[in-house]
Design a protein around this motif. Structure first.
Motif, PDB file in Angstrom:
ATOM      1  N   PRO A 128      24.028  56.705  36.436  1.00 53.35           N
ATOM      2  CA  PRO A 128      25.333  56.412  35.828  1.00 53.35           C
ATOM      3  C   PRO A 128      25.540  54.942  35.455  1.00 53.35           C
ATOM      4  O   PRO A 128      26.289  54.637  34.539  1.00 53.35           O
ATOM      5  CB  PRO A 128      26.341  56.853  36.899  1.00 53.35           C
ATOM      6  CG  PRO A 128      25.604  57.859  37.718  1.00 53.35           C
ATOM      7  CD  PRO A 128      24.176  57.400  37.721  1.00 53.35           C
ATOM      8  N   GLN A 129      24.862  54.025  36.146  1.00 51.25           N
ATOM      9  CA  GLN A 129      25.018  52.602  35.862  1.00 51.25           C
ATOM     10  C   GLN A 129      23.975  52.080  34.866  1.00 51.25           C
ATOM     11  O   GLN A 129      24.054  50.932  34.437  1.00 51.25           O
ATOM     12  CB  GLN A 129      24.900  51.774  37.158  1.00 51.25           C
ATOM     13  CG  GLN A 129      26.062  51.948  38.116  1.00 51.25           C
ATOM     14  CD  GLN A 129      25.972  53.223  38.941  1.00 51.25           C
ATOM     15  OE1 GLN A 129      24.896  53.640  39.320  1.00 51.25           O
ATOM     16  NE2 GLN A 129      27.109  53.845  39.198  1.00 51.25           N
ATOM     17  N   MET A 130      23.014  52.902  34.489  1.00 52.76           N
ATOM     18  CA  MET A 130      21.937  52.466  33.601  1.00 52.76           C
ATOM     19  C   MET A 130      22.314  52.678  32.137  1.00 52.76           C
ATOM     20  O   MET A 130      22.951  53.673  31.795  1.00 52.76           O
ATOM     21  CB  MET A 130      20.648  53.240  33.904  1.00 52.76           C
ATOM     22  CG  MET A 130      20.056  52.958  35.268  1.00 52.76           C
ATOM     23  SD  MET A 130      18.620  54.002  35.612  1.00 52.76           S
ATOM     24  CE  MET A 130      17.401  53.199  34.580  1.00 52.76           C
TER      25      MET A 130
ATOM     26  N   HIS B 208      15.717  57.243  44.181  1.00 56.36           N
ATOM     27  CA  HIS B 208      17.159  57.507  44.192  1.00 56.36           C
ATOM     28  C   HIS B 208      17.750  57.369  42.787  1.00 56.36           C
ATOM     29  O   HIS B 208      18.822  56.770  42.586  1.00 56.36           O
ATOM     30  CB  HIS B 208      17.880  56.578  45.171  1.00 56.36           C
ATOM     31  CG  HIS B 208      17.316  56.629  46.558  1.00 56.36           C
ATOM     32  ND1 HIS B 208      17.543  57.680  47.408  1.00 56.36           N
ATOM     33  CD2 HIS B 208      16.478  55.774  47.214  1.00 56.36           C
ATOM     34  CE1 HIS B 208      16.897  57.476  48.550  1.00 56.36           C
ATOM     35  NE2 HIS B 208      16.240  56.328  48.449  1.00 56.36           N
ATOM     36  N   ILE B 209      17.047  57.937  41.835  1.00 57.33           N
ATOM     37  CA  ILE B 209      17.451  57.798  40.435  1.00 57.33           C
ATOM     38  C   ILE B 209      18.796  58.465  40.156  1.00 57.33           C
ATOM     39  O   ILE B 209      19.587  57.956  39.359  1.00 57.33           O
ATOM     40  CB  ILE B 209      16.336  58.312  39.506  1.00 57.33           C
ATOM     41  CG1 ILE B 209      15.120  57.379  39.629  1.00 57.33           C
ATOM     42  CG2 ILE B 209      16.812  58.400  38.060  1.00 57.33           C
ATOM     43  CD1 ILE B 209      13.884  57.852  38.907  1.00 57.33           C
ATOM     44  N   LYS B 210      19.070  59.562  40.824  1.00 55.05           N
ATOM     45  CA  LYS B 210      20.350  60.257  40.605  1.00 55.05           C
ATOM     46  C   LYS B 210      21.531  59.300  40.788  1.00 55.05           C
ATOM     47  O   LYS B 210      22.474  59.325  39.994  1.00 55.05           O
ATOM     48  CB  LYS B 210      20.472  61.434  41.572  1.00 55.05           C
ATOM     49  CG  LYS B 210      21.759  62.210  41.418  1.00 55.05           C
ATOM     50  CD  LYS B 210      21.819  63.366  42.385  1.00 55.05           C
ATOM     51  CE  LYS B 210      23.098  64.152  42.198  1.00 55.05           C
ATOM     52  NZ  LYS B 210      23.189  65.287  43.124  1.00 55.05           N
ATOM     53  N   GLU B 211      21.452  58.453  41.795  1.00 56.95           N
ATOM     54  CA  GLU B 211      22.541  57.510  42.067  1.00 56.95           C
ATOM     55  C   GLU B 211      22.548  56.354  41.062  1.00 56.95           C
ATOM     56  O   GLU B 211      23.594  55.768  40.801  1.00 56.95           O
ATOM     57  CB  GLU B 211      22.415  56.949  43.490  1.00 56.95           C
ATOM     58  CG  GLU B 211      22.654  57.972  44.590  1.00 56.95           C
ATOM     59  CD  GLU B 211      21.432  58.857  44.883  1.00 56.95           C
ATOM     60  OE1 GLU B 211      20.290  58.476  44.535  1.00 56.95           O
ATOM     61  OE2 GLU B 211      21.626  59.956  45.434  1.00 56.95           O
TER      62      GLU B 211
ATOM     63  N   GLU C 276      17.645  51.407  29.303  1.00 58.46           N
ATOM     64  CA  GLU C 276      17.050  51.326  30.639  1.00 58.46           C
ATOM     65  C   GLU C 276      16.520  52.690  31.084  1.00 58.46           C
ATOM     66  O   GLU C 276      15.440  52.781  31.680  1.00 58.46           O
ATOM     67  CB  GLU C 276      18.072  50.810  31.650  1.00 58.46           C
ATOM     68  CG  GLU C 276      18.423  49.351  31.467  1.00 58.46           C
ATOM     69  CD  GLU C 276      19.615  48.915  32.309  1.00 58.46           C
ATOM     70  OE1 GLU C 276      19.653  47.706  32.644  1.00 58.46           O
ATOM     71  OE2 GLU C 276      20.508  49.739  32.618  1.00 58.46           O
ATOM     72  N   GLN C 277      17.254  53.746  30.777  1.00 51.34           N
ATOM     73  CA  GLN C 277      16.807  55.094  31.132  1.00 51.34           C
ATOM     74  C   GLN C 277      15.527  55.447  30.379  1.00 51.34           C
ATOM     75  O   GLN C 277      14.590  56.004  30.965  1.00 51.34           O
ATOM     76  CB  GLN C 277      17.896  56.116  30.823  1.00 51.34           C
ATOM     77  CG  GLN C 277      19.105  56.012  31.730  1.00 51.34           C
ATOM     78  CD  GLN C 277      20.187  57.010  31.361  1.00 51.34           C
ATOM     79  OE1 GLN C 277      19.896  58.137  30.998  1.00 51.34           O
ATOM     80  NE2 GLN C 277      21.438  56.591  31.463  1.00 51.34           N
ATOM     81  N   LEU C 278      15.494  55.126  29.093  1.00 51.62           N
ATOM     82  CA  LEU C 278      14.290  55.410  28.290  1.00 51.62           C
ATOM     83  C   LEU C 278      13.095  54.625  28.809  1.00 51.62           C
ATOM     84  O   LEU C 278      11.988  55.170  28.915  1.00 51.62           O
ATOM     85  CB  LEU C 278      14.548  55.093  26.821  1.00 51.62           C
ATOM     86  CG  LEU C 278      15.482  56.054  26.098  1.00 51.62           C
ATOM     87  CD1 LEU C 278      15.953  55.459  24.774  1.00 51.62           C
ATOM     88  CD2 LEU C 278      14.811  57.405  25.889  1.00 51.62           C
ATOM     89  N   ALA C 279      13.295  53.365  29.162  1.00 51.20           N
ATOM     90  CA  ALA C 279      12.212  52.548  29.705  1.00 51.20           C
ATOM     91  C   ALA C 279      11.714  53.116  31.025  1.00 51.20           C
ATOM     92  O   ALA C 279      10.497  53.155  31.276  1.00 51.20           O
ATOM     93  CB  ALA C 279      12.676  51.104  29.887  1.00 51.20           C
TER      94      ALA C 279
END
Length: 115
Positions: free
Chosen positions: A73-75, A67-70, A79-82
């Motif tokens: 926005p909070q990451m 459920h990465i789409k959800e 965190e996204q790169l990791a």
């Protein structure tokens, strides 16, 4: 040039065929066997000028299951790169590194068509 792909991906196979037909010299890097690091991804994102979310394989099974789409926005960007660096299947493909330029997904074909 460095061509980053997943060998089982039909789009990647099509791009590889174009590279070979145009007789362009490239190195092949399999994204599932040599997963890009967070530092590499940050560099590629900066060089491409694309938003980081464009580096996510949104049609992939893992993306949907987690459920990465959800969550995106909070990451934070770190965190996204990791997360991207944790599994090559999360990364949009193909990726073409052509000198200082970086092309991702459908942009690879557009670039090659103009060569």
């Amino acid at each position: 040039m460095i061509f980053i792909c997943y060998k089982k991906c039909s789009t990647c196979r099509g791009i590889q065929k174009i590279l070979e037909e145009k007789r362009l010299h490239y190195s092949l890097r399999e994204i599932d066997k040599e997963v890009p690091t967070a530092a590499e991804l940050a560099d590629w994102q900066q060089r491409s000028g694309l938003p980081l979310k464009r580096f996510f394989n949104t049609s992939g099974r893992i993306y949907r299951e987690l459920h990465i789409k959800e969550k995106l926005p909070q990451m934070t960007e770190a965190e996204q790169l990791a997360l991207l660096a944790s599994d090559g299947m999360l990364i949009k493909r193909p990726i073409l590194l052509a000198g200082r330029e970086v092309y991702v997904g459908g942009d690879v074909k557009k670039y090659l068509e103009n060569r």
